[in-house]
Write a protein that holds these residues in place. Structure first.
Motif, short mmCIF file in Angstrom:
data_model
loop_
_atom_site.label_atom_id
_atom_site.label_comp_id
_atom_site.label_asym_id
_atom_site.label_seq_id
_atom_site.Cartn_x
_atom_site.Cartn_y
_atom_site.Cartn_z
N GLY A 256 -28.18 -32.93 16.17
CA GLY A 256 -27.80 -33.07 17.57
C GLY A 256 -28.09 -31.86 18.43
N ILE A 257 -28.94 -30.95 17.94
CA ILE A 257 -29.29 -29.75 18.71
C ILE A 257 -30.64 -29.98 19.38
CG2 ILE A 257 -29.63 -27.26 18.63
CD1 ILE A 257 -28.14 -27.21 16.00
N ARG A 258 -30.64 -30.01 20.69
CA ARG A 258 -31.90 -30.17 21.42
C ARG A 258 -32.45 -28.77 21.72
NH1 ARG A 258 -28.94 -33.91 24.35
NH2 ARG A 258 -29.10 -32.72 26.27
N VAL A 259 -33.65 -28.51 21.23
CA VAL A 259 -34.27 -27.20 21.38
C VAL A 259 -35.65 -27.36 21.98
CG1 VAL A 259 -35.02 -25.10 20.21
CG2 VAL A 259 -33.03 -26.34 19.36
N SER A 260 -35.93 -26.56 23.00
CA SER A 260 -37.28 -26.51 23.55
C SER A 260 -37.57 -25.06 23.93
CB SER A 260 -37.42 -27.42 24.78
OG SER A 260 -36.56 -26.98 25.82
N LEU A 261 -38.83 -24.70 23.92
CA LEU A 261 -39.20 -23.32 24.26
C LEU A 261 -40.59 -23.29 24.87
CD1 LEU A 261 -41.25 -22.45 21.68
CD2 LEU A 261 -39.06 -22.39 20.53
N GLY A 262 -40.82 -22.22 25.65
CA GLY A 262 -42.11 -22.07 26.30
C GLY A 262 -43.12 -21.34 25.45
N LEU A 263 -42.64 -20.45 24.56
CA LEU A 263 -43.54 -19.66 23.74
C LEU A 263 -42.75 -19.04 22.60
CD1 LEU A 263 -46.43 -18.34 23.48
CD2 LEU A 263 -45.50 -16.41 24.74
N ALA A 264 -43.35 -18.98 21.42
CA ALA A 264 -42.73 -18.32 20.27
C ALA A 264 -43.78 -17.48 19.57
CB ALA A 264 -42.14 -19.34 19.31
N GLU A 265 -43.42 -16.23 19.24
CA GLU A 265 -44.34 -15.33 18.55
C GLU A 265 -43.61 -14.64 17.41
OE1 GLU A 265 -47.40 -13.29 21.40
OE2 GLU A 265 -45.46 -13.30 22.42
N ILE A 266 -44.31 -14.48 16.30
CA ILE A 266 -43.75 -13.75 15.17
C ILE A 266 -44.84 -12.92 14.52
CG2 ILE A 266 -44.11 -15.70 13.58
CD1 ILE A 266 -41.61 -14.73 12.07
N SER A 267 -44.50 -11.69 14.19
CA SER A 267 -45.43 -10.83 13.47
C SER A 267 -44.70 -10.19 12.30
CB SER A 267 -46.01 -9.75 14.39
OG SER A 267 -45.00 -8.84 14.79
N LEU A 268 -45.45 -9.87 11.25
CA LEU A 268 -44.86 -9.33 10.04
C LEU A 268 -45.84 -8.37 9.39
CD1 LEU A 268 -43.01 -11.29 7.28
CD2 LEU A 268 -45.03 -9.98 6.67
N LEU A 280 -40.01 -4.79 5.41
CA LEU A 280 -40.79 -5.60 6.34
C LEU A 280 -40.53 -5.12 7.76
CD1 LEU A 280 -40.08 -9.18 4.92
CD2 LEU A 280 -41.97 -7.65 4.33
N GLN A 281 -41.56 -5.11 8.57
CA GLN A 281 -41.43 -4.78 9.98
C GLN A 281 -42.18 -5.82 10.80
OE1 GLN A 281 -42.56 -0.34 9.26
NE2 GLN A 281 -41.46 -0.36 11.20
N GLY A 282 -41.72 -6.03 12.02
CA GLY A 282 -42.42 -6.98 12.87
C GLY A 282 -41.63 -7.31 14.12
N VAL A 283 -42.05 -8.36 14.79
CA VAL A 283 -41.43 -8.78 16.05
C VAL A 283 -41.25 -10.29 16.02
CG1 VAL A 283 -41.71 -8.95 18.55
CG2 VAL A 283 -42.44 -6.87 17.35
N LEU A 284 -40.10 -10.74 16.50
CA LEU A 284 -39.83 -12.15 16.71
C LEU A 284 -39.43 -12.31 18.17
CD1 LEU A 284 -39.30 -15.07 15.75
CD2 LEU A 284 -37.01 -14.35 15.11
N ALA A 285 -40.18 -13.11 18.92
CA ALA A 285 -39.92 -13.24 20.36
C ALA A 285 -40.02 -14.69 20.79
CB ALA A 285 -40.92 -12.39 21.16
N VAL A 286 -39.15 -15.08 21.73
CA VAL A 286 -39.19 -16.41 22.32
C VAL A 286 -39.02 -16.29 23.83
CG1 VAL A 286 -38.35 -17.67 20.30
CG2 VAL A 286 -36.71 -16.74 21.93
N ASN A 287 -39.70 -17.15 24.56
CA ASN A 287 -39.57 -17.22 26.02
C ASN A 287 -39.23 -18.64 26.42
OD1 ASN A 287 -40.31 -14.53 26.30
ND2 ASN A 287 -42.49 -15.01 26.47
N GLY A 288 -38.43 -18.77 27.47
CA GLY A 288 -38.11 -20.09 27.99
C GLY A 288 -37.37 -20.96 27.01
N LEU A 289 -36.44 -20.37 26.25
CA LEU A 289 -35.69 -21.13 25.25
C LEU A 289 -34.56 -21.92 25.91
CD1 LEU A 289 -35.08 -21.71 22.21
CD2 LEU A 289 -33.59 -19.72 22.26
N THR A 290 -34.45 -23.20 25.56
CA THR A 290 -33.37 -24.06 26.05
C THR A 290 -32.67 -24.70 24.86
OG1 THR A 290 -34.53 -24.55 28.11
CG2 THR A 290 -32.78 -26.05 27.47
N LEU A 291 -31.34 -24.56 24.82
CA LEU A 291 -30.52 -25.15 23.75
C LEU A 291 -29.50 -26.10 24.36
CD1 LEU A 291 -29.66 -21.95 21.68
CD2 LEU A 291 -31.37 -23.65 21.09
N ASN A 292 -29.21 -27.17 23.62
CA ASN A 292 -28.14 -28.07 24.05
C ASN A 292 -27.47 -28.65 22.81
OD1 ASN A 292 -26.92 -30.81 24.76
ND2 ASN A 292 -27.36 -29.97 26.78
N HIS A 293 -26.17 -28.39 22.70
CA HIS A 293 -25.36 -28.96 21.63
C HIS A 293 -23.92 -28.96 22.10
CE1 HIS A 293 -23.22 -29.31 17.76
NE2 HIS A 293 -24.31 -29.93 17.35
N PRO A 294 -23.17 -30.03 21.83
CA PRO A 294 -21.78 -30.10 22.34
C PRO A 294 -20.89 -28.99 21.83
CG PRO A 294 -22.26 -31.90 20.79
CD PRO A 294 -23.56 -31.28 21.15
#
Length: 665
Positions: A256-268, A280-294
């Protein structure tokens, strides 16, 4: 300067002849081996597969692993058809129609098993947690006892290192998947996803991912880079068009979790395994993330920018997020520390060193939809925060917790949707039931049921304080002691069994927030409480006065004045000590007061312990005298309309119980 001519010694004719003969013999032997391998390559291939399958089945009783056909085509291409795999518990089932592997002749000669090209056709995977138990032989088919399994689980670092080796060593230069279908049956929710085609060509790759599910199609672009020598990986997931978003269909229907995003990037980037530790080193980034859950929030939660620049150390029995890690959250940046240890006992450490930031950066970074009442607030000055938490899950009662938010020249320049200081004057209060307004009344002298703080009897004021928040007039909205006890109790029971709200937090919830049981409501409740207490937007006396006049005290019964009439048919000023303690006892569950009484309409015996505890604390603080304590009996009789709701009591129509009001649900 004249250079001397250096002459190499010439081989004797006999030596030359010997070398020529040796070269011919070696070439002939290699040719013979090649011919022998070419003629027997399919026999060798199937023998190797049979041994691998046999070893797997020995170690995994009741599992299924079969191969329909395996055959070499040419010298370096292998085709395997009709592969069927099922785990011993039936949790995972895999069916693969065809798999074509091109190893490359040079790789074969060097002994490398990394394929140059891997093509998979019609791959179907079924996942069913706690799957069916399939019947099978009670012992091993070959009559041998299975190999004993190690008592300890494999090390975290070794498991992750194996996964990274799979990525950097064995992912082919070209991977092509035609027709991939994944189906799941989790908690009786069945889902199927189909990817028509997926193509990756390393080191740099870009491909279109198309997911079909329940009659809908989602498409996005996947690109990235794999550097095998440096052990670096980067992946970027983006929609086909900049103004679109990527939707994740699986978790929507499953949890029941509605998830949408504009961009996702991961580096390792892997630092390799050294003395049992992997970094381990890297970057995890998200833009325009939308979540919906009661359980998260009533509205969509929108997060524009979030990034984790991480340094992760993985040991034999622990995972550690180094303090060099930086979290970027809209306008905020901080360096958290996290460590989880699995053995000898499970332990968790969370820490944030004191971090200073502009106050408006905090409130300006709050995600839209998560903090509805605080939306639009503007502040100035600086804040600083530190946090330290440790727990050993085998001894939750010994957990340690430190949390401190400090301010410097902090000011509220403009309130958002709600002016939290407006309640200092008379105001209209609206009570909600299941997000529906059920009562509205004035909190002020215009209301005949309103009582100022000094008009409430000391018995009631003190009994409620002792029961709900004995340190109310001394703290600034929060008490870490009860909060720690709440965490420990919830961990012991493995479910939510106890809260830790102060009177300040309860008041904020009643005044400004609906009673949704969401993470957003609790976080906003804490922030608003901090604002009111730190800036003294309301005095403690006014807060307690409002609290006693508005809190729910029964079905559609609000405030102590109504409650005194509802339960005892008397004015609130005339409540006895026993009656006051009873009213304090039902505040956490006001609609369930009838369960406090037995069939004889008297208080149940187990309430004697509650009465004893509250009265003892009141005596110790000088709130009651020794005579009050000695003569106190946990025995009351309801004389107001509430008596008609008791088991075995008289009955009256609902309109007589709640005149001029809606009947309760």
């Amino acid at each position: 300067m004249r250079m001397k001519k250096i002459s190499l010694p010439a081989f004797a004719p006999r030596t030359k002849r010997t070398l020529r003969i040796g070269a011919r013999v070696l070439l002939g032997a290699m040719l013979a081996v090649s011919v022998l391998f070419f003629s027997l390559r399919n026999v060798i291939l199937n023998d190797v597969l049979d041994k691998k399958i046999g070893t797997y089945l020995e170690q995994h009783q009741r599992a299924v692993c079969t191969v329909g056909m395996a055959k070499f085509y040419g010298l370096d291409r292998v085709v395997i058809e009709n592969i069927r795999l099922r785990s011993s518990a039936g949790t995972i089932a895999v069916n693969l129609r065809s798999c074509s592997i091109k190893l490359g002749l040079w790789n074969l000669l060097l002994g490398s098993l990394r394929p140059e090209v891997l093509q998979i056709d019609d791959l179907r995977i079924r996942f069913q947690p706690g799957g069916r138990q399939y019947p099978g032989p009670s012992g091993p088919a070959n009559g041998k006892e299975p190999r004993p399994r190690p008592s300890r689980k494999p090390a975290f670092s070794a498991q992750v290192q194996s996964l990274l080796q799979l990525i950097f060593r064995y992912i082919p230069d070209t991977l092509r998947i035609n027709r991939f279908t994944f189906s799941s049956d989790i908690d009786h929710i069945r889902q199927t996803f189909h990817v028509p085609q997926f193509v990756v060509q390393t080191p740099a790759f870009a491909t279109l991912v198309e997911i079909q599910s329940r009659g809908k199609t989602w498409a996005c672009r996947l690109d990235g880079n794999i550097d095998r020598k440096k052990k670096e990986l980067s992946v970027r997931l983006a929609p086909l068009h900049p103004d679109e978003k990527i939707f994740l269909p699986f978790i929507d229907r499953q949890w029941g979790i509605r998830v949408s995003l504009g961009l996702a990037e991961i580096s390792l980037r892997s630092g390799g395994l050294h003395r049992g530790e992997l970094q381990l080193q890297g970057v995890l980034a998200v833009n325009g993330l939308t979540l919906n859950h009661p359980r998260i929030a009533v509205e969509d939660v929108n997060l524009q920018n979030a990034a984790l620049d991480y340094v992760l150390r993985i040991g034999t029995d622990c995972l550690e997020l180094d303090e060099r890690t930086q979290v970027q959250f809209n306008r905020l940046a901080f360096h958290p520390y996290l460590k989880f240890t699995a053995r000898p006992t499970e332990q968790l450490t969370l820490r944030l060193k004191r971090t200073a930031f502009k106050a408006d950066d905090l409130f300006g970074s709050l995600p839209a939809g998560l903090f509805s009442r605080l939306a639009g607030i503007r502040t100035s000055g600086e804040l600083s925060y530190e946090f330290d938490f440790f727990i050993d899950f085998t001894r939750p009662g010994d957990l340690s917790l430190h949390s401190d938010l400090q301010r410097s020249a902090f000011r509220i320049e403009r309130f958002g949707r709600v002016d939290f200081s407006a309640c200092a004057a008379p105001f209209m209060y609206t009570a909600y039931e299941k997000n529906r307004a059920v009562r509205s009344f004035m909190v002020g002298s215009e209301n005949p049921d309103f009582r100022s703080l000094d008009q409430f009897p000391p018995f009631l004021k003190n009994a409620v304080l002792i029961s709900e928040d004995g340190a109310f007039f001394g703290h600034k909205g929060f008490l870490l002691g009860p909060f720690k006890e709440s965490i420990a109790a919830n961990i012991r029971e493995k479910r939510f069994v106890r809260g830790a709200s102060t009177i300040s937090m309860q008041l904020v919830k009643n005044l400004f927030l609906k009673k949704d049981k969401t993470i957003a409501r609790k976080l906003e409740e804490m922030l608003i409480t901090w604002l009111i207490e730190e800036k003294r937007l309301l005095s403690k006396e006014r807060m307690y006065e409002i609290y006693l006049n508005i809190i729910e005290w029964g079905p559609l019964v609000y405030g102590a004045t109504e409650a005194a009439r509802f339960y005892f048919d008397k004015d609130v000023a005339k409540l006895t000590l026993a009656e006051a303690i009873f009213m304090a006892s039902i505040i956490p569950r006001p609609k369930r007061f009838m369960y406090w009484f037995g069939d004889d309409q008297r208080l149940r015996p187990w309430l004697q312990a509650y009465y004893s505890d509250v009265s003892t604390k009141m005596l110790a603080r000088g709130m009651i005298g020794q005579q009050d304590f000695d003569t106190l009996l946990s025995d009351i009789r309801l004389k107001g309309p509430a008596r008609f709701l008791l088991k075995g009591g008289e009955t009256l129509p609902a309109e007589e119980l709640w005149p001029d009001e809606e009947t309760p649900d």
